[in-house]
Design an enzyme around this catalytic site. Structure first.
Site, PDB file in Angstrom:
ATOM      1  N   CYS A 139       0.825  -1.212   0.000  1.00  0.00           N
ATOM      2  CA  CYS A 139       0.000   0.000   0.000  1.00  0.00           C
ATOM      3  C   CYS A 139       0.859   1.262   0.000  1.00  0.00           C
ATOM      4  CB  CYS A 139      -0.954  -0.004   1.193  1.00  0.00           C
ATOM      5  SG  CYS A 139      -0.172  -0.424   2.776  1.00  0.00           S
ATOM      6  N   ASN A 140       1.857   1.311   0.880  1.00  0.00           N
ATOM      7  CA  ASN A 140       2.715   2.496   0.935  1.00  0.00           C
ATOM      8  C   ASN A 140       3.522   2.673  -0.342  1.00  0.00           C
ATOM      9  OD1 ASN A 140       2.419   3.883   3.530  1.00  0.00           O
ATOM     10  ND2 ASN A 140       3.042   1.940   4.433  1.00  0.00           N
ATOM     11  N   ARG A 167       0.030   3.451   9.807  1.00  0.00           N
ATOM     12  CA  ARG A 167      -0.977   3.044  10.780  1.00  0.00           C
ATOM     13  C   ARG A 167      -0.483   1.765  11.463  1.00  0.00           C
ATOM     14  NH1 ARG A 167      -0.596  -1.284   8.998  1.00  0.00           N
ATOM     15  NH2 ARG A 167      -1.856  -2.442   7.475  1.00  0.00           N
TER      16      ARG A 167
END
EC number: 1.2.1.59
Length: 340
Positions: A139-140, A167
């Site tokens: 995702c990052n 997160r």
């Protein structure tokens, strides 16, 4: 019509499965699940065929969930498998995909070596055409690559320095933390994200730092990009505003906190409150000569979903990058420009 199996029906898997259902050229043949939890019950209620490991059949049947077959049966019914199993498990399944001669899409939790290529639709779709095994980056890394490859349209990106506030856990991951701490991830430079970006853009000068924060909603990135040429802010704004899968967040919305962005997603009636677009705070964009700085939010549960859909088409050589991304964006309601 391509028959697609999803191996693993958790945070990413259930979103990818729903996205497959919405594609005009794909059919979801079933999903693989290891335990009869609430996700399995809901999938059954929705009419999704559930396949399980041989040793789990009795457990599912005792729970009242019909089993369509084993995981190997699921793989055999498909043309391609999207593997959304936990980190490292995909590599364990690869010998089965090889044995059954099925293409597979892996996730960023796997090492890059598991696949023929690491993938970001905006950066290297054409390089992935016809590759049997594709790894969609994390995702990052997906957010970093979307941003870098978009800015690169204005002027060649020479150097990137980024700080990532991660997160701590997804909202359903009640056993993870920290609850009251900031944790370097790791306390060395670069973090693994730089290496992951280099698996797609091989010669880019990039260094990243990361810290885990006690939140479940989103990541935040703070990025400094050095370009080959001097540029103007209006040119950076223009390319960001006109690139799908990136949305701008204006201060006039009075919604800059990640919790407020989740509320925006709710009010927009987004499925699962998802925002798969990179959310760039437009007022954070700073441009001076060849330097660009900006900050953005990343919804970790959904950002890789459209990439998985495009990776399927790339692997099966179904269509061009432009056509695939257009169909994916339209079918999933993915925006460009300003979020509101």
């Amino acid at each position: 019509m391509i028959n697609v199996a999803v191996n693993g029906y958790g945070t990413i898997g259930k979103r990818v499965a729903d996205a497959i259902i919405k594609q005009p050229d794909m059919k979801l043949v079933g999903v693989a699940k290891t335990s009869p939890n609430y996700e399995a019950f809901i999938a059954h209620r929705r009419g999704i065929r559930i396949y399980v490991p041989q040793q789990s059949i009795k457990k599912f049947e005792e729970s009242g969930i019909p089993v369509a077959g084993t995981v190997e049966d699921l793989i055999k019914t498909s043309d391609i498998v999207v593997d959304t199993t936990p980190n490292g498990v995909g590599a364990q399944y690869k010998p089965i995909y090889l044995q059954l001669q099925r293409n597979a899409i892996f996730q960023g939790g796997e090492k890059a070596e598991v696949a023929d290529i690491s993938f970001s639709a905006l950066c290297n779709y054409n390089e992935a055409l016809g590759k049997k095994y594709i790894r969609v980056v994390s995702c990052n890394t997906t957010a970093l690559l979307r941003t870098i490859c978009t800015v690169n349209k204005v002027s060649k990106v020479e150097k990137v320095r980024a700080t990532i506030v991660r997160r701590a856990a997804d909202q359903k991951e009640v056993k993870k933390g920290p609850i009251n701490s900031l944790v370097p991830d790791p306390a060395t430079v670069p973090s693994h994200h730089a290496k992951d970006v280099n698996s797609v853009i091989r010669n880019l000068d990039i260094a990243t730092m990361a810290v885990i924060a006690p939140t479940t909603l989103m990541h935040m990135h703070f990025i400094n990009i050095t370009l080959k040429d001097k540029v103007e802010k209006k040119d950076i704004l223009s390319v960001l505003e006109n690139t799908p899968r990136i949305v701008l967040i204006s201060s006039k919305y009075d919604a800059e906190a990640t919790a407020e962005l989740v509320e925006v997603a709710r009010d927009l009636k987004r499925d699962r409150n998802d925002i798969p677009e990179v959310m760039i705070f437009s007022d954070s964009i700073y441009v001076k000569d060849d330097e660009v700085m900006l900050m953005y939010a990343v919804h970790q549960e959904s950002i890789v979903v459209p990439e998985n859909i495009d990776a399927i088409r790339a692997s099966m050589k179904l269509m061009s990058a432009e056509d695939s991304m257009r169909i994916t964006n339209e079918s999933l309601g993915i925006l460009k420009g300003y979020l509101i």
